[in-house]
Design a protein around this motif. Structure first.
Motif, PDB file in Angstrom:
ATOM      1  N   LEU A   1      39.013  -7.486 -36.912  1.00 36.17           N
ATOM      2  CA  LEU A   1      40.139  -8.557 -36.791  1.00 36.17           C
ATOM      3  C   LEU A   1      40.523  -8.393 -35.541  1.00 36.17           C
ATOM      4  O   LEU A   1      41.145  -7.210 -34.991  1.00 36.17           O
ATOM      5  CB  LEU A   1      41.029  -8.230 -37.810  1.00 36.17           C
ATOM      6  N   ILE A   2      40.724  -9.430 -34.628  1.00 37.89           N
ATOM      7  CA  ILE A   2      41.293  -9.647 -33.542  1.00 37.89           C
ATOM      8  C   ILE A   2      42.587 -10.441 -33.842  1.00 37.89           C
ATOM      9  O   ILE A   2      42.500 -11.600 -34.227  1.00 37.89           O
ATOM     10  CB  ILE A   2      40.590 -10.143 -32.599  1.00 37.89           C
ATOM     11  N   LEU A   3      43.847  -9.736 -33.803  1.00 41.20           N
ATOM     12  CA  LEU A   3      44.959 -10.508 -33.736  1.00 41.20           C
ATOM     13  C   LEU A   3      45.514 -11.086 -32.471  1.00 41.20           C
ATOM     14  O   LEU A   3      45.629 -10.324 -31.463  1.00 41.20           O
ATOM     15  CB  LEU A   3      46.257  -9.573 -34.163  1.00 41.20           C
ATOM     16  N   ASP A  17      45.156 -15.092 -30.501  1.00 41.88           N
ATOM     17  CA  ASP A  17      44.147 -15.948 -29.921  1.00 41.88           C
ATOM     18  C   ASP A  17      44.302 -16.466 -28.600  1.00 41.88           C
ATOM     19  O   ASP A  17      44.022 -17.686 -28.243  1.00 41.88           O
ATOM     20  CB  ASP A  17      44.115 -17.084 -30.905  1.00 41.88           C
ATOM     21  N   GLY A  18      45.195 -15.820 -27.793  1.00 40.89           N
ATOM     22  CA  GLY A  18      45.308 -16.047 -26.571  1.00 40.89           C
ATOM     23  C   GLY A  18      44.214 -15.666 -25.474  1.00 40.89           C
ATOM     24  O   GLY A  18      42.847 -15.603 -26.058  1.00 40.89           O
ATOM     25  N   PHE A  19      44.391 -15.790 -24.189  1.00 41.54           N
ATOM     26  CA  PHE A  19      43.330 -15.548 -23.431  1.00 41.54           C
ATOM     27  C   PHE A  19      42.549 -14.148 -23.645  1.00 41.54           C
ATOM     28  O   PHE A  19      41.471 -14.226 -23.670  1.00 41.54           O
ATOM     29  CB  PHE A  19      43.782 -15.420 -21.773  1.00 41.54           C
ATOM     30  N   ILE A  20      43.401 -13.237 -23.643  1.00 44.68           N
ATOM     31  CA  ILE A  20      42.727 -11.801 -24.092  1.00 44.68           C
ATOM     32  C   ILE A  20      41.948 -11.620 -25.546  1.00 44.68           C
ATOM     33  O   ILE A  20      40.889 -11.623 -25.561  1.00 44.68           O
ATOM     34  CB  ILE A  20      43.786 -10.772 -23.942  1.00 44.68           C
ATOM     35  N   GLY A  21      42.563 -12.283 -26.328  1.00 45.24           N
ATOM     36  CA  GLY A  21      42.014 -12.323 -27.798  1.00 45.24           C
ATOM     37  C   GLY A  21      40.877 -13.089 -27.928  1.00 45.24           C
ATOM     38  O   GLY A  21      39.694 -12.547 -28.520  1.00 45.24           O
ATOM     39  N   LYS A  22      40.700 -14.157 -27.010  1.00 42.92           N
ATOM     40  CA  LYS A  22      39.587 -15.195 -27.258  1.00 42.92           C
ATOM     41  C   LYS A  22      38.535 -14.485 -26.482  1.00 42.92           C
ATOM     42  O   LYS A  22      37.230 -14.641 -26.762  1.00 42.92           O
ATOM     43  CB  LYS A  22      39.944 -16.699 -26.463  1.00 42.92           C
ATOM     44  N   ASN A  23      38.814 -13.876 -25.317  1.00 43.75           N
ATOM     45  CA  ASN A  23      37.623 -13.094 -24.526  1.00 43.75           C
ATOM     46  C   ASN A  23      37.124 -12.091 -25.220  1.00 43.75           C
ATOM     47  O   ASN A  23      35.838 -11.529 -25.387  1.00 43.75           O
ATOM     48  CB  ASN A  23      38.263 -12.640 -23.170  1.00 43.75           C
ATOM     49  N   LEU A  24      37.998 -11.015 -26.103  1.00 44.78           N
ATOM     50  CA  LEU A  24      37.609  -9.961 -27.074  1.00 44.78           C
ATOM     51  C   LEU A  24      36.796 -10.478 -28.060  1.00 44.78           C
ATOM     52  O   LEU A  24      35.907  -9.955 -28.352  1.00 44.78           O
ATOM     53  CB  LEU A  24      38.946  -9.314 -27.340  1.00 44.78           C
ATOM     54  N   PHE A  25      37.148 -11.727 -28.705  1.00 42.21           N
ATOM     55  CA  PHE A  25      36.363 -12.337 -29.805  1.00 42.21           C
ATOM     56  C   PHE A  25      34.906 -12.587 -29.272  1.00 42.21           C
ATOM     57  O   PHE A  25      34.034 -12.349 -30.039  1.00 42.21           O
ATOM     58  CB  PHE A  25      37.066 -13.492 -30.329  1.00 42.21           C
ATOM     59  N   ILE A  44      33.069 -11.215 -27.024  1.00 37.98           N
ATOM     60  CA  ILE A  44      32.288 -10.239 -26.716  1.00 37.98           C
ATOM     61  C   ILE A  44      32.140  -9.345 -28.145  1.00 37.98           C
ATOM     62  O   ILE A  44      30.786  -9.268 -28.259  1.00 37.98           O
ATOM     63  CB  ILE A  44      33.090  -9.279 -25.931  1.00 37.98           C
ATOM     64  N   PHE A  45      32.756  -9.193 -28.762  1.00 37.88           N
ATOM     65  CA  PHE A  45      32.727  -8.423 -30.185  1.00 37.88           C
ATOM     66  C   PHE A  45      31.873  -9.333 -31.152  1.00 37.88           C
ATOM     67  O   PHE A  45      31.211  -8.899 -31.861  1.00 37.88           O
ATOM     68  CB  PHE A  45      34.122  -7.969 -30.684  1.00 37.88           C
ATOM     69  N   ASN A  46      32.205 -10.429 -31.338  1.00 33.32           N
ATOM     70  CA  ASN A  46      31.500 -11.489 -32.120  1.00 33.32           C
ATOM     71  C   ASN A  46      30.066 -11.584 -31.993  1.00 33.32           C
ATOM     72  O   ASN A  46      29.385 -11.959 -33.183  1.00 33.32           O
ATOM     73  CB  ASN A  46      31.975 -12.932 -32.141  1.00 33.32           C
ATOM     74  N   SER A  47      29.602 -11.233 -30.765  1.00 33.01           N
ATOM     75  CA  SER A  47      28.223 -11.491 -30.474  1.00 33.01           C
ATOM     76  C   SER A  47      27.382 -10.163 -31.103  1.00 33.01           C
ATOM     77  O   SER A  47      26.324  -9.968 -31.098  1.00 33.01           O
ATOM     78  CB  SER A  47      27.857 -11.578 -28.912  1.00 33.01           C
ATOM     79  N   ILE A  48      28.156  -9.088 -31.375  1.00 27.28           N
ATOM     80  CA  ILE A  48      27.771  -7.657 -31.924  1.00 27.28           C
ATOM     81  C   ILE A  48      27.900  -7.416 -33.332  1.00 27.28           C
ATOM     82  O   ILE A  48      27.140  -6.960 -34.088  1.00 27.28           O
ATOM     83  CB  ILE A  48      28.134  -6.730 -31.070  1.00 27.28           C
ATOM     84  N   PHE A  49      29.232  -7.714 -33.624  1.00 28.29           N
ATOM     85  CA  PHE A  49      29.650  -7.178 -35.068  1.00 28.29           C
ATOM     86  C   PHE A  49      30.409  -8.401 -35.439  1.00 28.29           C
ATOM     87  O   PHE A  49      31.066  -9.537 -34.916  1.00 28.29           O
ATOM     88  CB  PHE A  49      30.928  -6.220 -34.816  1.00 28.29           C
ATOM     89  N   PRO A  50      30.435  -8.710 -36.911  1.00 31.63           N
ATOM     90  CA  PRO A  50      31.327  -9.608 -37.745  1.00 31.63           C
ATOM     91  C   PRO A  50      32.770  -9.426 -37.358  1.00 31.63           C
ATOM     92  O   PRO A  50      33.440  -8.325 -37.319  1.00 31.63           O
ATOM     93  CB  PRO A  50      31.098  -9.307 -39.138  1.00 31.63           C
ATOM     94  N   THR A  51      33.115 -10.739 -36.703  1.00 27.65           N
ATOM     95  CA  THR A  51      34.632 -10.704 -36.177  1.00 27.65           C
ATOM     96  C   THR A  51      35.414 -11.832 -36.365  1.00 27.65           C
ATOM     97  O   THR A  51      34.894 -12.766 -36.799  1.00 27.65           O
ATOM     98  CB  THR A  51      34.412 -10.369 -34.747  1.00 27.65           C
ATOM     99  N   THR A  52      36.594 -11.411 -36.785  1.00 24.35           N
ATOM    100  CA  THR A  52      37.624 -12.748 -37.270  1.00 24.35           C
ATOM    101  C   THR A  52      38.590 -12.760 -35.991  1.00 24.35           C
ATOM    102  O   THR A  52      39.323 -11.696 -35.535  1.00 24.35           O
ATOM    103  CB  THR A  52      38.326 -12.100 -38.628  1.00 24.35           C
ATOM    104  N   LEU A  53      38.941 -13.828 -35.802  1.00 21.84           N
ATOM    105  CA  LEU A  53      40.224 -14.065 -34.727  1.00 21.84           C
ATOM    106  C   LEU A  53      41.325 -14.769 -35.488  1.00 21.84           C
ATOM    107  O   LEU A  53      41.196 -15.958 -36.010  1.00 21.84           O
ATOM    108  CB  LEU A  53      39.807 -14.992 -33.466  1.00 21.84           C
TER     109      LEU A  53
END
Length: 88
Positions: free
Chosen positions: A24-26, A28-36, A38-47
């Motif tokens: 879970l990425i809490l 959805d700003g610049f950092i959150g969207k970029n982390l999403f 990256i991580f969503n391409s590897i793991f199941p990720t929720t923003l």
């Protein structure tokens, strides 16, 4: 864009011991969207955005986590109304 992961070089049975269930990425700003991205391409990720969960409200946080479960949480929230957070 390729992203290196240490899991790629492990045997599948060894890799499964260390796999992350979901992230879970809490925020959805610049950092959150970029982390999403990256991580969503590897793991199941929720923003999660502030409409989904209000991190300044205990009730909102308890309700959200009673409905959803995550193995890892990344906090990337930028709180703009600091006075409101400190007073409530």
């Amino acid at each position: 864009m390729s992203f290196w992961t240490p899991y790629a070089s492990w045997k599948s049975d060894e890799r499964n011991k260390y796999m992350i269930n979901n992230i879970l990425i809490l925020g959805d700003g610049f950092i959150g969207k970029n982390l999403f991205h990256i991580f969503n391409s590897i793991f199941p990720t929720t923003l999660a955005d502030k409409k989904s969960i209000d991190v300044t409200s205990k009730e909102s946080v308890k309700k959200y986590f009673s409905m959803y479960h995550f193995s890892h949480i990344i906090y990337a929230v930028g709180i703009k109304d600091v006075n409101n957070c400190e007073n409530n």
